[in-house]
Motif scaffolding. Structure first.
Motif, PDB file in Angstrom:
ATOM      1  N   CYS A   2       0.851  -1.186   0.000  1.00 44.46           N
ATOM      2  CA  CYS A   2       0.000   0.000   0.000  1.00 44.46           C
ATOM      3  C   CYS A   2       0.891   1.241   0.000  1.00 44.46           C
ATOM      4  O   CYS A   2       2.095   1.151   0.226  1.00 44.46           O
ATOM      5  N   ARG A   4       0.629   5.583   1.363  1.00 45.44           N
ATOM      6  CA  ARG A   4      -0.115   6.683   2.000  1.00 45.44           C
ATOM      7  C   ARG A   4       0.574   7.998   1.671  1.00 45.44           C
ATOM      8  O   ARG A   4       1.803   8.104   1.701  1.00 45.44           O
ATOM      9  N   VAL A  16      -5.396  13.672   2.747  1.00 42.56           N
ATOM     10  CA  VAL A  16      -4.590  12.462   2.760  1.00 42.56           C
ATOM     11  C   VAL A  16      -5.254  11.416   1.867  1.00 42.56           C
ATOM     12  O   VAL A  16      -6.479  11.420   1.692  1.00 42.56           O
ATOM     13  N   SER A  17      -4.443  10.535   1.299  1.00 40.74           N
ATOM     14  CA  SER A  17      -4.983   9.414   0.531  1.00 40.74           C
ATOM     15  C   SER A  17      -4.133   8.182   0.786  1.00 40.74           C
ATOM     16  O   SER A  17      -2.976   8.281   1.211  1.00 40.74           O
ATOM     17  N   ARG A  18      -4.711   7.010   0.547  1.00 41.35           N
ATOM     18  CA  ARG A  18      -3.979   5.759   0.627  1.00 41.35           C
ATOM     19  C   ARG A  18      -4.632   4.751  -0.310  1.00 41.35           C
ATOM     20  O   ARG A  18      -5.801   4.882  -0.686  1.00 41.35           O
ATOM     21  N   ASP A  68      -8.067   1.542   8.236  1.00 46.43           N
ATOM     22  CA  ASP A  68      -8.019   2.923   7.768  1.00 46.43           C
ATOM     23  C   ASP A  68      -9.185   3.691   8.375  1.00 46.43           C
ATOM     24  O   ASP A  68     -10.223   3.100   8.710  1.00 46.43           O
ATOM     25  N   HIS A  78      -3.789   4.929   9.481  1.00 45.10           N
ATOM     26  CA  HIS A  78      -3.723   4.000   8.360  1.00 45.10           C
ATOM     27  C   HIS A  78      -2.736   2.889   8.682  1.00 45.10           C
ATOM     28  O   HIS A  78      -1.592   3.164   9.071  1.00 45.10           O
TER      29      HIS A  78
END
Length: 313
Positions: A2, A4, A16-18, A68, A78
Motif C-alpha cells: 500500500c 499513503r 490524505v490518501s492511501r 483505515d 492508516h
C-alpha cells in the motif's frame, strides 16, 4: 502492499490518501462507530479494553480489524503492510495488549491529535494476531487537521516513532529510515536521479514524494482532495502487474480524507465512481452504521446509504 500520501503544506485543507494493494480482495466494509462504543483490543496476555471517546469512520479488512479511517477530531490513521520479523512486536509484559488488527481503531477511539497519540505510544503493548492464518507485519501512519504527522514502526520489540510534519509519505518495506536514505538518491531530495517508475515499495515511496513536492497550491477544497487522489492513482498497481518476485498485488481500493472538514472518500478500483461521507452528519449518531463500499452504484454523497449494523469485529 500500500501507499499513503499526506498533503499538509497547502493553505486550503489538510488532505490524505492511501491505497490498499493485496493479492486478493480484503473485502472491505465501511463503518461509522459512535463515541461510547466498548471495545476489546484482542491482544495476547492481558487484552486492553476501552470505550471510544471519539466517533470514527473506518474501513475493516475481512471484518477482522480496522485498516483505515478518521475520527471526529480530524485524526487519521492508516495500517500498511510491513514485512514481519520474529522480533517485530514486544514480548508479553505487564502492559495491557492491543492486537495489530485493532491498532488503528484504538488510536482513533482514544486520541484527538498526533501529539496525543505519540505521547501515549508505549502505554499499551501491540501484539500480533494471525489473519487468515498469516502473520501480518504492520506499521501505522498518523496525521491530523493541524498538519502534524507520524509514522510508527514495530522494530526489535519496540515502537520506533518518526514524528513531524515532514513525514508525509509511507509505503511498505523497508522501514522508514531505509526509505528516506534511498529517497536521498533522487532529485529534489538531495540526489540527482529522476523519479523511478517501478511498482516496488521503494519506488512508490520516491515517486509519491516527488509528485507531492510539485503539487501546485489548490484554490478550493475540491482541488485539495483531487490532488491527493491524483497522486495515489500514480502509485496504484493495475491488475495483473507483477513484482520482481512474480507476485501480483493489485490495488483494490483507494481512500482519502479532508481532515480539515471531516469528509472521508472512497473508491473501489472495480468501480469508476468516487463516493464520500461527512463526519459532520454522522458524528453525534448513537448507533453503529455500515455500508458495502464495493457497491458499484455508490457515487457522490453516500451518507444516506449507511444502515444500522452489528459491529462484528
Amino acid at each position: 502492499m500500500c501507499t499513503r500520501i499526506f498533503w499538509n503544506t497547502n493553505d486550503v485543507a489538510k488532505t490524505v490518501s492511501r491505497c490498499m494493494d493485496w493479492a486478493v480482495s480484503d473485502e472491505p466494509d465501511l463503518w461509522f462507530i459512535p463515541r461510547g462504543t466498548p471495545r476489546d483490543g484482542g491482544g495476547n496476555g492481558s487484552p486492553h479494553s476501552w470505550v471510544s471517546t471519539y466517533s470514527s469512520i473506518v474501513v475493516s479488512m475481512w471484518r477482522q480489524g480496522t485498516v483505515d479511517g478518521i475520527n471526529e477530531r480530524g485524526l487519521g490513521a492508516h495500517a500498511l503492510y510491513l514485512d514481519p520479523e520474529p522480533t517485530m512486536f514486544a514480548e508479553v509484559d505487564s502492559r495491557a495488549s492491543v492486537a495489530n488488527t485493532l491498532w488503528v481503531q484504538y488510536l482513533l477511539d482514544n486520541f484527538a491529535t498526533v501529539a496525543e497519540a505519540i505521547a501515549a505510544v508505549d502505554e499499551v503493548r501491540i501484539s500480533s494476531k494471525l489473519i487468515r492464518g498469516q502473520e501480518m507485519g504492520v506499521h501505522i501512519a498518523l496525521e491530523d487537521a493541524s498538519g502534524d504527522s507520524a509514522i510508527i514502526e514495530p522494530i526489535g520489540g519496540r515502537l520506533v516513532v518518526h514524528h513531524g510534519a515532514e513525514y508525509t509519505v509511507m509505503s511498505n518495506s523497508p522501514t522508514m529510515d531505509a526509505q528516506l536514505a534511498n529517497r536521498a538518491k533522487y532529485a529534489p531530495f538531495g540526489g540527482e536521479l529522476p523519479p523511478p517508475g517501478d511498482i516496488s515499495s521503494p519506488d512508490r515511496f520516491v515517486r509519491a514524494s516527488y509528485f507531492l513536492h510539485y503539487l501546485p497550491e489548490p484554490k478550493t477544497v475540491s482541488q485539495a482532495v483531487a490532488g491527493v487522489f491524483h497522486l495515489i492513482q500514480n502509485v496504484a498497481v493495475p491488475p495483473g502487474a507483477p513484482y520482481q518476485d512474480g507476485g501480483v498485488y493489485p490495488t483494490w481500493w483507494e481512500a482519502g480524507a479532508d481532515l480539515t472538514n471531516g469528509d472521508y472518500y472512497f473508491m473501489s478500483t472495480m468501480s469508476p465512481s468516487l463516493f464520500w461521507v461527512s463526519m459532520a452528519e454522522l458524528r453525534d449518531g448513537r448507533e453503529v452504521l455500515s455500508l458495502n463500499p464495493r457497491d458499484e452504484t455508490l457515487v457522490g454523497d453516500a451518507v444516506s446509504r449507511f444502515a444500522p449494523a452489528e459491529l462484528v469485529y
